[in-house]
Design a protein around this motif. Structure first.
Motif, PDB file in Angstrom:
ATOM      1  N   ARG A 272      70.141  26.336-109.403  1.00 27.34           N
ATOM      2  CA  ARG A 272      70.713  25.211-108.753  1.00 27.34           C
ATOM      3  C   ARG A 272      69.518  24.291-108.521  1.00 27.34           C
ATOM      4  N   VAL A 273      70.025  22.943-107.911  1.00 22.78           N
ATOM      5  CA  VAL A 273      68.982  22.056-107.710  1.00 22.78           C
ATOM      6  C   VAL A 273      67.934  22.560-106.534  1.00 22.78           C
TER       7      VAL A 273
ATOM      8  N   ILE B 237      52.657  15.021-112.269  1.00 24.84           N
ATOM      9  CA  ILE B 237      53.393  15.986-112.060  1.00 24.84           C
ATOM     10  C   ILE B 237      54.752  15.418-111.102  1.00 24.84           C
ATOM     11  N   ILE B 238      54.540  14.820-110.311  1.00 28.49           N
ATOM     12  CA  ILE B 238      55.521  14.273-109.095  1.00 28.49           C
ATOM     13  C   ILE B 238      56.579  13.401-109.942  1.00 28.49           C
ATOM     14  N   ALA B 239      55.811  12.566-110.470  1.00 30.00           N
ATOM     15  CA  ALA B 239      56.595  11.345-111.317  1.00 30.00           C
ATOM     16  C   ALA B 239      57.450  12.074-112.436  1.00 30.00           C
ATOM     17  N   ALA B 240      56.841  13.144-113.205  1.00 29.50           N
ATOM     18  CA  ALA B 240      57.594  13.808-114.346  1.00 29.50           C
ATOM     19  C   ALA B 240      58.720  14.550-114.016  1.00 29.50           C
TER      20      ALA B 240
ATOM     21  N   THR C 250      62.774  13.788-114.330  1.00 33.06           N
ATOM     22  CA  THR C 250      63.751  14.530-115.236  1.00 33.06           C
ATOM     23  C   THR C 250      64.702  15.523-114.410  1.00 33.06           C
ATOM     24  N   VAL C 251      63.846  16.497-113.862  1.00 35.06           N
ATOM     25  CA  VAL C 251      65.019  17.603-113.485  1.00 35.06           C
ATOM     26  C   VAL C 251      65.467  17.719-112.003  1.00 35.06           C
TER      27      VAL C 251
ATOM     28  N   PHE D 148      62.594  14.729-105.824  1.00 37.70           N
ATOM     29  CA  PHE D 148      61.460  15.950-105.573  1.00 37.70           C
ATOM     30  C   PHE D 148      60.165  14.979-104.955  1.00 37.70           C
ATOM     31  N   ALA D 149      59.979  13.884-105.172  1.00 38.29           N
ATOM     32  CA  ALA D 149      59.081  12.954-104.565  1.00 38.29           C
ATOM     33  C   ALA D 149      59.130  12.753-103.150  1.00 38.29           C
TER      34      ALA D 149
END
Length: 510
Positions: A55-56, A222-225, A229-230, A234-235
């Protein structure tokens, strides 16, 4: 004088040993506890479940369902990943998460012991390692599905490598662990700040600036990637804890509890600052910086509403290293063949007496927590089995996809999986009351009586201690809608059950 100092060293060592033993006994009885062992543990299990079932991890919580994740991902990736490999159910995720937390605590004890032993001798290392166990913040969090202990372990290991002997691989590994600590729990950025300041304050300005720039760049990359993407949110969600307001009354309560249950933590941290700074003391200025940053940071971060002693888990590691420094200093006095100056002897005796006295509140707390864990374990192993069976029935009800159920019990909600309206009742209520969540969908289902059951951890109709003042309950507006449209159906396993009200039924609990 040497005999007195030796006796005092034996005394404080025994206190630390017994305290550590009580914590390990507590952990033995707690790991297999079939229910939540501390507030909101089910929320953490749910986040690991999301990883296990693809899940997200960072869902949109403004809309129904209101599941919010304000933690770094690494701990939940580990727990959920192991759970997937073992095909674990929720009970299995509880055990996996608790064992990882306990293992992290023990690993941190080993790290602190080795670091202290390399400075003050084997005895100092053993004593420091014991001091990390049994500290007040460990109870509730030491054997709980929660990221704090893993994050602190990564942070202290990264710091010690990053400020240790000059070595490229040590520096690289230290920087890696410091970044990993941040992605386990964001507040562990304190260790990175301490490492940068320590390097710059001990004549390694270039390395300090390099560490700050490299770790910062890697973290942002890492935060940007991940965001691109997934995990699109996240940020934003890494800074989601900022949604929680500052509440000075909670802060005062947390600091008061720390002083009552674990006064040795701030005391030893301040003693460490002196020992690691005074020119004729122990020339460990980097540790003095760590103590100052961790102590200050913990006090400031504990201002957040709902704060608890978990903010001082890192302080226990710093305090333990300071305790090891005190031990090493006292032992050096005893072993020194020359005469001990009267003033130095008195200072060492007073210091050891003070150290022993400061450990007594946490020793008493450790004993009480050990007894409690033993009692709970004994209860569910014998006379409490029928209660446990009732919990299982409620969990099965929650797992039934044909049943629409609203609950503010995290344990019950976790068994709903994707169908849970929320799993963290305390945070959900805060966000509703501050206007950051508008629970329109939940309110409409209550008014139309779409839910087959409402299950609460406190009586909606309690008159002596009103439900609406209960911090872990439904927000008052939803509780009122529930009272209008649902009627009391009984109590099972200490949980209160309500079913849709039929036309003509009274609006009060009979």
């Amino acid at each position: 004088m040497r005999i007195v100092i030796r006796l005092l060293l034996i005394g404080v060592f025994l206190i630390a040993l017994v305290r550590a033993g009580l914590f390990l006994g507590n952990a033995w009885f707690t790991v297999g506890n079939p229910l939540d062992v501390y507030h909101l543990e089910a929320q953490m299990v749910h986040l690991a479940w999301r990883v296990q079932h693809d899940r997200v991890m960072y869902p949109e919580w403004h809309n129904d369902p209101h599941v919010m994740n304000v933690f770094g991902p690494l701990y939940f990736l580990l727990v959920g990943g192991i759970g997937r490999l073992l095909d674990s159910d929720l009970d299995g995720l509880y055990r996996i998460g608790r064992l990882i937390s306990l293992g992290s605590a023990l690993l941190a004890s080993l790290i602190v012991g080795v670091a202290s032993g390399s400075r003050g001798g084997k005895g100092a290392g053993i004593f420091a390692g014991l001091l990390t166990l049994g500290a007040a913040p460990l109870y509730g969090f030491g054997v709980m599905v929660r990221a704090d202990l893993m994050a602190d372990t990564l942070g202290i290991a990264g710091f010690l490598l990053a400020v240790g002997r000059a070595s490229r691989w040590r520096y690289a590994l230290g920087a890696f662990l410091l970044v990993a600590a941040i992605f386990t729990k964001q507040t562990m950025g304190l260790y990175l700040i301490a490492a940068v300041l320590a390097a710059m304050g001990t004549g390694r300005m270039r390395w300090g600036l390099t560490l700050a720039a490299t770790a910062g760049a890697v973290t942002l990359a890492i935060i940007a990637a991940v965001t691109l993407t997934v995990e699109p949110l996240f940020a934003r969600e890494l800074f989601g804890a900022a949604e929680t307001p500052i509440l000075l009354t909670d802060w005062q309560r947390t600091l008061s509890r720390l002083w009552q249950l674990g006064p040795e933590l701030p005391i030893l941290a301040l003693v460490g600052v002196v020992l690691w700074t005074v020119p004729r003391g122990l020339p460990e200025r980097s540790l003095a910086v760590l103590a100052g940053v961790v102590l200050t940071g913990a006090i400031v971060l504990a201002m957040k509403s709902g704060s608890d002693l978990n903010y001082f888990l890192g302080l226990r590691l710093v305090a333990a290293m300071a305790g090891g420094a005190v031990w090493g200093w006292a032992v050096s006095l005893v072993r020194n063949p020359g005469p001990i100056r009267p003033g130095t002897a008195v200072l060492s005796i007073v210091g050891l007496v003070g150290l022993g006295a400061s450990l007594l509140p946490s020793l008493d707390h450790s004993y009480a927590q050990y007894q409690s864990a033993q009692s709970i374990h004994g209860y569910f192993s014998t006379v409490g089995r029928p209660v446990l069976a009732q919990f299982r029935q409620i969990f099965e009800l929650a797992e039934d996809p044909d049943i629409r159920l609203l609950t503010e019990s995290g344990m019950v909600a976790a068994h709903q999986g994707d169908r849970a309206a929320f799993v963290d009742p305390w945070l959900f209520r805060i966000l509703v009351e501050t206007g950051k969540i508008e629970p329109a969908a939940i309110r409409e289902r209550l008014e139309s009586r779409e839910y087959n059951y409402i299950i609460t951890t406190k009586d909606l109709y309690d008159e002596t201690d009103p439900y609406d003042t209960y911090g872990f309950g439904l927000p008052p507006e939803l509780a009122e809608a529930a009272r209008r449209n649902y009627t009391f159906a009984g109590v099972s396993a200490g949980l209160f059950l309500y079913v849709p009200r039929r036309s003509g039924e009274p609006s009060e609990r009979e």
